[in-house]
Design a protein around this motif. Structure first.
Motif, PDB file in Angstrom:
ATOM      1  N   ALA A   1       0.833  -1.206   0.000  1.00  0.00           N
ATOM      2  CA  ALA A   1       0.000   0.000   0.000  1.00  0.00           C
ATOM      3  C   ALA A   1       0.864   1.251   0.000  1.00  0.00           C
ATOM      4  O   ALA A   1       0.571   2.220  -0.713  1.00  0.00           O
ATOM      5  N   ARG A   2       1.916   1.240   0.781  1.00  0.00           N
ATOM      6  CA  ARG A   2       2.799   2.422   0.827  1.00  0.00           C
ATOM      7  C   ARG A   2       3.533   2.620  -0.487  1.00  0.00           C
ATOM      8  O   ARG A   2       3.768   3.756  -0.913  1.00  0.00           O
TER       9      ARG A   2
ATOM     10  N   HIS B   1       2.394   1.931  -3.430  1.00  0.00           N
ATOM     11  CA  HIS B   1       1.442   2.417  -4.424  1.00  0.00           C
ATOM     12  C   HIS B   1       0.736   3.697  -3.996  1.00  0.00           C
ATOM     13  O   HIS B   1      -0.124   4.203  -4.718  1.00  0.00           O
TER      14      HIS B   1
ATOM     15  N   GLU C   1      -1.390   4.092  -1.553  1.00  0.00           N
ATOM     16  CA  GLU C   1      -2.760   3.816  -1.143  1.00  0.00           C
ATOM     17  C   GLU C   1      -2.859   3.859   0.383  1.00  0.00           C
ATOM     18  O   GLU C   1      -1.847   3.780   1.077  1.00  0.00           O
ATOM     19  N   PRO C   2      -4.065   3.970   0.924  1.00  0.00           N
ATOM     20  CA  PRO C   2      -4.215   3.957   2.389  1.00  0.00           C
ATOM     21  C   PRO C   2      -3.850   2.580   2.962  1.00  0.00           C
ATOM     22  O   PRO C   2      -4.071   1.552   2.334  1.00  0.00           O
TER      23      PRO C   2
END
Length: 78
Positions: free
Chosen positions: A14-15, A17, A19-20
């Motif tokens: 996520a980090r 990309h 994203e949350p």
């Protein structure tokens, strides 16, 4: 792979990309358990049974024994 390892992998992805970050494992467990309890109460009402409090009702029906115990406890506390 454990749940913790999968969570750390998801956080890393996520980090990367932007994203949350997903919620930590177990974060919503209490909410899920409460939701299941409410669903079971709802099904009980639809079936025409009492919606809840079975354990309390069972303990309350044993009343006289419980009453003597609490009376003895009150007199000992004074």
């Amino acid at each position: 792979m454990t749940v913790t390892q999968q969570y750390l992998l998801d956080v890393h992805r996520a980090r990367q990309h932007g994203e949350p970050v997903p919620p930590a494992p177990g974060r919503h467990d209490l909410r899920v358990v409460r939701g299941l309890r409410e669903h079971r109460r709802f099904l009980a009402v639809l079936a025409g049974r009492p919606a809840g409090g079975r354990i309390r009702r069972l303990l309350r029906d044993r009343g006289p024994r419980r009453g003597r115990h609490t009376a003895a406890r009150r007199s000992a506390a004074r």
